[in-house]
Design a protein around this motif. Sequence first.
Motif, PDB file in Angstrom:
ATOM      1  N   SER A  81      -4.694 -54.598   0.175  1.00  0.00           N
ATOM      2  CA  SER A  81      -6.041 -55.560   0.402  1.00  0.00           C
ATOM      3  C   SER A  81      -6.553 -54.396   1.730  1.00  0.00           C
ATOM      4  O   SER A  81      -7.973 -54.330   1.950  1.00  0.00           O
ATOM      5  N   ILE A  82      -5.581 -53.125   1.949  1.00  0.00           N
ATOM      6  CA  ILE A  82      -6.560 -52.705   2.922  1.00  0.00           C
ATOM      7  C   ILE A  82      -6.765 -51.256   3.462  1.00  0.00           C
ATOM      8  O   ILE A  82      -7.290 -50.561   3.968  1.00  0.00           O
ATOM      9  N   GLN A  83      -6.864 -51.116   1.427  1.00  0.00           N
ATOM     10  CA  GLN A  83      -6.757 -49.899   1.510  1.00  0.00           C
ATOM     11  C   GLN A  83      -8.128 -49.120   1.649  1.00  0.00           C
ATOM     12  O   GLN A  83      -9.002 -47.910   2.077  1.00  0.00           O
ATOM     13  N   ASP A  84      -9.630 -50.181   1.628  1.00  0.00           N
ATOM     14  CA  ASP A  84     -11.288 -49.174   1.696  1.00  0.00           C
ATOM     15  C   ASP A  84     -10.729 -49.439   3.318  1.00  0.00           C
ATOM     16  O   ASP A  84     -11.606 -48.328   3.487  1.00  0.00           O
ATOM     17  N   GLU A  85     -10.738 -49.937   4.239  1.00  0.00           N
ATOM     18  CA  GLU A  85     -10.779 -49.924   5.605  1.00  0.00           C
ATOM     19  C   GLU A  85     -10.580 -49.069   5.954  1.00  0.00           C
ATOM     20  O   GLU A  85     -10.527 -47.768   6.793  1.00  0.00           O
ATOM     21  N   THR A  86      -8.880 -48.004   5.433  1.00  0.00           N
ATOM     22  CA  THR A  86      -8.219 -47.334   6.330  1.00  0.00           C
ATOM     23  C   THR A  86      -8.718 -46.403   5.075  1.00  0.00           C
ATOM     24  O   THR A  86      -8.496 -45.328   6.277  1.00  0.00           O
ATOM     25  N   ARG A  87      -8.556 -46.319   3.983  1.00  0.00           N
ATOM     26  CA  ARG A  87      -9.992 -44.950   3.137  1.00  0.00           C
ATOM     27  C   ARG A  87     -10.579 -44.748   3.996  1.00  0.00           C
ATOM     28  O   ARG A  87     -11.345 -43.234   3.831  1.00  0.00           O
ATOM     29  N   ALA A  88     -11.354 -45.868   4.494  1.00  0.00           N
ATOM     30  CA  ALA A  88     -12.924 -44.987   5.232  1.00  0.00           C
ATOM     31  C   ALA A  88     -12.433 -44.325   6.425  1.00  0.00           C
ATOM     32  O   ALA A  88     -13.777 -43.267   6.779  1.00  0.00           O
ATOM     33  N   VAL A  89     -12.143 -44.969   7.455  1.00  0.00           N
ATOM     34  CA  VAL A  89     -11.685 -44.569   8.365  1.00  0.00           C
ATOM     35  C   VAL A  89     -11.664 -42.473   7.934  1.00  0.00           C
ATOM     36  O   VAL A  89     -11.895 -41.856   9.030  1.00  0.00           O
ATOM     37  N   ARG A  90     -10.487 -42.371   7.553  1.00  0.00           N
ATOM     38  CA  ARG A  90      -9.821 -41.259   7.259  1.00  0.00           C
ATOM     39  C   ARG A  90     -11.044 -40.408   6.611  1.00  0.00           C
ATOM     40  O   ARG A  90     -11.415 -39.234   7.266  1.00  0.00           O
ATOM     41  N   SER A  91     -12.367 -40.697   5.646  1.00  0.00           N
ATOM     42  CA  SER A  91     -13.027 -40.028   4.841  1.00  0.00           C
ATOM     43  C   SER A  91     -14.480 -39.430   5.995  1.00  0.00           C
ATOM     44  O   SER A  91     -14.648 -39.136   6.961  1.00  0.00           O
ATOM     45  N   ASP A  92     -14.040 -40.461   7.322  1.00  0.00           N
ATOM     46  CA  ASP A  92     -15.589 -40.134   8.407  1.00  0.00           C
ATOM     47  C   ASP A  92     -14.795 -39.454   8.895  1.00  0.00           C
ATOM     48  O   ASP A  92     -15.146 -38.211   9.503  1.00  0.00           O
ATOM     49  N   TRP A  93     -13.456 -39.576   9.237  1.00  0.00           N
ATOM     50  CA  TRP A  93     -12.654 -37.754  10.770  1.00  0.00           C
ATOM     51  C   TRP A  93     -12.417 -36.889   9.363  1.00  0.00           C
ATOM     52  O   TRP A  93     -13.753 -35.956  10.079  1.00  0.00           O
ATOM     53  N   GLU A  94     -12.653 -37.142   7.995  1.00  0.00           N
ATOM     54  CA  GLU A  94     -12.421 -35.811   7.819  1.00  0.00           C
ATOM     55  C   GLU A  94     -14.246 -34.587   8.020  1.00  0.00           C
ATOM     56  O   GLU A  94     -14.260 -33.790   7.745  1.00  0.00           O
ATOM     57  N   THR A  95     -14.957 -36.018   7.793  1.00  0.00           N
ATOM     58  CA  THR A  95     -16.265 -35.624   7.420  1.00  0.00           C
ATOM     59  C   THR A  95     -16.412 -35.247   8.728  1.00  0.00           C
ATOM     60  O   THR A  95     -18.076 -33.726   8.650  1.00  0.00           O
ATOM     61  N   ARG A  96     -16.603 -35.955  10.170  1.00  0.00           N
ATOM     62  CA  ARG A  96     -17.074 -35.788  11.119  1.00  0.00           C
ATOM     63  C   ARG A  96     -16.259 -34.715  11.993  1.00  0.00           C
ATOM     64  O   ARG A  96     -16.812 -34.276  13.118  1.00  0.00           O
ATOM     65  N   VAL A  97     -15.549 -34.769  11.714  1.00  0.00           N
ATOM     66  CA  VAL A  97     -14.524 -33.967  12.410  1.00  0.00           C
ATOM     67  C   VAL A  97     -13.134 -32.805  12.000  1.00  0.00           C
ATOM     68  O   VAL A  97     -13.690 -31.896  12.886  1.00  0.00           O
ATOM     69  N   ASP A  98     -12.685 -32.818  11.329  1.00  0.00           N
ATOM     70  CA  ASP A  98     -12.089 -32.223  10.571  1.00  0.00           C
ATOM     71  C   ASP A  98     -12.868 -30.865  10.030  1.00  0.00           C
ATOM     72  O   ASP A  98     -12.734 -29.888  10.039  1.00  0.00           O
ATOM     73  N   ALA A  99     -13.618 -31.568   9.213  1.00  0.00           N
ATOM     74  CA  ALA A  99     -14.506 -30.157   8.819  1.00  0.00           C
ATOM     75  C   ALA A  99     -15.341 -29.525   9.667  1.00  0.00           C
ATOM     76  O   ALA A  99     -15.083 -27.718   9.548  1.00  0.00           O
ATOM     77  N   PRO A 100     -15.634 -29.939  10.178  1.00  0.00           N
ATOM     78  CA  PRO A 100     -17.187 -28.953  11.548  1.00  0.00           C
ATOM     79  C   PRO A 100     -16.035 -28.133  11.963  1.00  0.00           C
ATOM     80  O   PRO A 100     -16.284 -26.828  12.575  1.00  0.00           O
ATOM     81  N   THR A 101     -14.369 -28.975  12.811  1.00  0.00           N
ATOM     82  CA  THR A 101     -13.849 -28.392  12.983  1.00  0.00           C
ATOM     83  C   THR A 101     -13.251 -26.808  12.499  1.00  0.00           C
ATOM     84  O   THR A 101     -12.834 -25.825  13.269  1.00  0.00           O
ATOM     85  N   ALA A 102     -12.550 -27.057  11.095  1.00  0.00           N
ATOM     86  CA  ALA A 102     -12.165 -26.108  10.046  1.00  0.00           C
ATOM     87  C   ALA A 102     -13.647 -25.233  10.466  1.00  0.00           C
ATOM     88  O   ALA A 102     -13.092 -23.705  10.537  1.00  0.00           O
ATOM     89  N   ARG A 103     -15.103 -25.179  10.160  1.00  0.00           N
ATOM     90  CA  ARG A 103     -15.550 -23.907  10.149  1.00  0.00           C
ATOM     91  C   ARG A 103     -15.456 -23.600  11.043  1.00  0.00           C
ATOM     92  O   ARG A 103     -15.744 -21.884  11.062  1.00  0.00           O
ATOM     93  N   ALA A 104     -15.992 -23.995  12.038  1.00  0.00           N
ATOM     94  CA  ALA A 104     -16.025 -23.439  13.418  1.00  0.00           C
ATOM     95  C   ALA A 104     -14.776 -23.057  14.738  1.00  0.00           C
ATOM     96  O   ALA A 104     -14.968 -21.471  14.347  1.00  0.00           O
ATOM     97  N   SER A 105     -13.401 -22.785  13.627  1.00  0.00           N
ATOM     98  CA  SER A 105     -12.711 -22.474  14.237  1.00  0.00           C
ATOM     99  C   SER A 105     -12.203 -20.967  13.088  1.00  0.00           C
ATOM    100  O   SER A 105     -11.316 -20.129  14.061  1.00  0.00           O
TER     101      SER A 105
END
Length: 692
Positions: A513-537
């Motif tokens: 029942s909570i997959q939509d909310e938790t997966r969305a949090v992870r997707s947002d983090w990967e898109t807006r934090v992980d990816a640009p951080t990895a590129r710049a690093s």
Amino acid sequence: MRLTPALAAALLTLAAGSAAQAEEGMWTFDNFPIARANATLGTSIDQAWLDRVRLSSVKFGGCSAGIVSAEGLVMTNNHCVATCVANLSTQAVNYAETGFTPRSREEEVKCPGGTAEILTDITDITERMHAAGAGLEGQAFTRARDAEAGRIEQEACGGDAGKRCQVVSLYRGGQFKLYTYKKYSDVRLAFAPEDRAATFGGDLDNFSFPRFAIDAAFIRLYENDAPAATPTHFVWNAARPVEGTPVFVSGSPGATQRLLTQDQLFTIRDVVLPMDQLLASELRGRLIRFSEESEENAFIAMDPIVGLENTYKRGLGRMRALVDPAFMAARAESEADFRRRAQAPDAAAGSDPWTVLSGVQPIARELYPAMALLEGGTGMGTTPVAGGSQLFLWARTLVRGAQERAKPSAERLPEFADSRLAAVQSGLFAERPVYPGLEQVRMEWWLSKTREWLTVDDPRVRGLLGQESPEQLSARLVEGTTLADPAVRRALWEGGLAAIEASDDPMIQYLLSIQDETRAVRSDWETRVDAPTARASEQLAAARFAAYGDAVYPDATGTLRLTYGRIEGTNVPGQRWGPFTTFDGLWDRATGSAPFDVAPRLLAARERIDGDTVLNMAVSSDTIGGSSGSPVVNAAGEMLGANFDSTVLTQRNAYGYDVNVNRSVIVTTGAVTTALRDVYGMDGLVAELGVR
């Protein structure tokens, strides 16, 4: 341009008021500075020596260890086998109180879910991994990299149950290596002392020196139901250690953040660590209250409380470093020097990596609480949070595993790629005791803290709780689930998505029942934090290589590293002591009251023990969490002890090394030999170690 000592000082010296020290660095085995180490220490190690040390070193769960006989015998810390001991114990037969002292190999018992690994090969795959993410941004970038890593791991290891392949990011994306391990899935407990012998002084002495702890234990690697053949192993040297002796420490340090920019460290200082410390301290308080309710609860909560106390004190040491003006000023000057020398892209073009990383920080600060609480796995914090309970984590693995396995391997979340399913199954199917009361305390804590940090009005909190309170929901889920039974977990895993969706288990249904909310949090983090951080690093890594060559060590990543130093004390404020403690010091420190009460079997053997035997020693090696159990060896490849702790001041090691304050705390082979022979009657192990 090759690295000069002056440039090394600028880049690598991050501790307050100290010049760069030769002992600094958690070096990979394929880039260890042999000549520099020999020049510093006066030793003559070579590549063959490195290979023997690597093949004698073991990764055991989140700890390190060393092989000490030709028949699979391995020494690590007692606190590294504490979960195994707890899983094998009952309230009636509590090995933490009595010690685990089998009289024969037939009495050695398998650690549920225990695995051990030996690093056999390192292969450079940088070009292939960089090509995988070329031209991509956001989540497409991270998923393409993850998919390529999964393909590489599968190609190298396939379905071989005796191997594990892991793609490792080094220099924060500057390099990628494929690490291949020999894997042992049958790991048996061969000896553990009384917990009071290993933890003498308790939390008061933890992360400090002088220490008086026999924090050592032995496990044995098995293959085909027989002790594994391990012809390459460390030679046991129980002689009295000598101050000033050069030593090497081989282990798998968990994570350092020395290559982060100042702006990234400010996020950790201002957001991550304060939140983690508050969460950990409250959970510790709840568990202490739970333990005081009954003798049974005290038994159940003992190991979790010790783990939390370690986590809290580690975070405290790191906070002290990040609020130390001199320490941070030294880091700022190091970064400024790097920026002056680095051939980085033009900032005006919008691709300057420092500018990109600065722009990511407000987003990371905003998203971190939800990511930490609902998903975990940010790599930034110290307190694992999401779900709180083991039952919750099993349910999440089952639900997500079923959902992800319905997709092609390259399209899945990375933890469910084909190459990693064997490890997932090993943890999922292990027979471990589950205590409903403890599970409910943990889940109540998680739900209440999530509601508090994200607020009642957050729609994700409403999705988590519905109309129930944290207490009501956790009680309903924990009381109603059958996931404590490994047979149930296995059936659900093997039944796939159809079995999961048809299950009436309340914990499974809750996770669905909570997959939509938790997966969305992870997707947002990967898109807006992980990816640009990895590129710049990755850009920063290229600039670092251009400026300093290959004589810069990478951040620790939980993979095998080698550090070096000497046996020595310190003489700085707050740390003024020599390098050794003895059994006589233990008797002198004992008061008879906890936590300074000597373990009964150890106390009973007092007259048989030479009081001048060195118990613990301090070493100027570069270690951190995950280095627990690391073998400490001399230039002859002989084992002198095992790392089991460091000092509070050393916790700044996450961000920089200072030879004046950084000290690893070692239990000596002499102390372990004394315990085996004179206290616990483990004559078989003493003979196997070659002690005469």
